[in-house]
Enzyme design. Structure first.
Site, PDB file in Angstrom:
ATOM      1  CB  CYS A   1      -0.909  -0.049   1.235  1.00  0.00           C
ATOM      2  SG  CYS A   1      -1.910   1.415   1.462  1.00  0.00           S
TER       3      CYS A   1
ATOM      4  CB  CYS B   1      -0.386   2.512   3.972  1.00  0.00           C
ATOM      5  SG  CYS B   1      -1.963   1.897   3.385  1.00  0.00           S
ATOM      6  CG  ASP B   2       3.413   1.235   4.223  1.00  0.00           C
ATOM      7  OD1 ASP B   2       3.001   1.739   5.278  1.00  0.00           O
ATOM      8  OD2 ASP B   2       3.227   0.041   3.915  1.00  0.00           O
TER       9      ASP B   2
END
Ligand SMILES: Cc1cc2nc3c(=O)[nH]c(=O)nc-3n(C[C@H](O)[C@H](O)[C@H](O)COP(=O)(O)OP(=O)(O)OC[C@H]3O[C@@H](n4cnc5c(N)ncnc54)[C@H](O)[C@@H]3O)c2cc1C
Length: 304
Positions: A132, A135-136
């Protein structure tokens, strides 16, 4: 005769638990049936973008979700839903444990990411291996990263990563990419990006965190090592909806089509979170969808 509920919620990830809290507060006779509690959130090393909770481990956040659902006395059954059948205005829900009936269903089975299935990947998930970019990506600041995949998701992730990382490899096993041409052109001309086609990742290395990948050149069959700090796997997602897909309309990539009230094409079946045709798969979005689905169910049952 199987017990009748106002609403059966399938799944106890952020979408399901959020829906459960709203249903319980509306005094609906509710049950959550799930294989586990927390869903994909428990696979997440740390979540920084869930409003109100700062930096929490996925396990911690899932524990908070569960405790909050339990505060309202939400009944939870740990089982797998195998099939849902429509019976007039009701639904029969067959699980691995028992059969239940419901006047409405909220499907929140979520999705799982397709993985490369190579040595090192599982061990280093959350420690440099990511599924993701949204997300990261912030963890890739000034790092060297590899994005594996050739579709739009891979190129969109790579584009985002160019804002943080000092070098982004896009690695694809085929000769040409599946992404939209305009995206390939835009990302491909970035000075931070290098495209490697007809190349497979056969191993991800590192002891406590990722330090490299082993590549197989599909033309020469030669192997080489590439130093990278993070690997973003962008090779697709699988929707978990076998139990309901015969009842609802899905899109070309297998997600349940929903309207703005989380209604599916089938009266009485609602869906929320990653399983739906919403573009973005994020915990807070799933939780919001779950709340909308529950309020929609409440209105639907009143109208019934
Ligand atoms: C490694 C990783 C890192 C991530 N990092 C972040 C992040 O930093 N921030 C962020 O916002 N999001 C992040 N995400 C995405 C986020 O976790 C998901 O978007 C979110 O969990 C989706 O919630 P959901 O409730 O729709 O589905 P899920 O979380 O997938 O939950 C689905 C639930 O349904 C259950 N289920 C499925 N099928 C059945 C069945 N037949 N019977 C019974 N139960 C069933 C599952 O067991 C599960 O409990 C990450 C995801 C992963 C994998």
């Amino acid at each position: 005769m199987a017990e009748l509920y106002d609403v059966v919620i399938v799944g106890a990830g952020p979408a399901g638990l959020s829906a459960a809290i709203y249903c319980m507060r509306k005094m609906l006779k509710t049950v959550v049936i799930s294989k586990d509690v927390g869903g994909q959130v428990v696979l997440t090393g740390s979540i920084e973008n869930y409003l109100g909770y700062g930096n929490k481990s996925g396990m911690e956040l899932a524990g908070i979700f569960e405790a909050q659902a339990k505060e309202f006395g939400t009944p939870m059954v740990m089982a797998e839903v195998e099939r849902i059948e429509a019976e007039g205005d009701e639904f029969l829900i067959r699980t691995t444990g028992a059969e239940l009936r419901a006047r409405a269903v909220i499907a929140t089975g979520g999705s799982s990411y397709k993985m490369l299935d190579v040595p090192g990947e599982g061990e280093l998930l959350g420690r440099g291996v990511s599924v993701c970019a949204t997300c990261d990506a912030p963890f890739s600041k000034d790092r060297i990263v590899a994005v594996v995949g050739g579709g739009n998701a891979a190129f969109q992730s790579a584009e985002l990563l160019t804002k943080y990382a000092k070098k982004v490899y896009i690695i694809h096993r085929r000769q040409s990419f599946r992404a939209d041409e305009i995206l390939i052109q835009r990302v491909g001309k970035s000075r931070y990006v290098e495209l490697l086609t007809e190349t497979c990742v056969v191993e991800i290395t590192g002891s406590r965190k990722v330090d490299g990948i082993v590549l197989l050149d599909m033309k020469t069959n030669g192997r080489r090592r590439l130093d990278v700090d993070m690997v973003f796997v962008e090779v697709g997602r699988v929707m978990k909806l076998d139990y309901v897909k015969h009842l609802v309309e899905t899109n070309e990539i297998g997600q349940i089509r929903v309207d703005r009230e989380q209604k599916t094409s089938r009266k009485g079946i609602f869906a929320a979170g990653d399983i739906t045709d919403r573009k973005y798969g994020q915990a807070i979005i799933a939780a919001g969808d779950g709340a909308v689905a529950a309020l929609s169910v409440y209105d639907y049952l009143r109208e019934l």
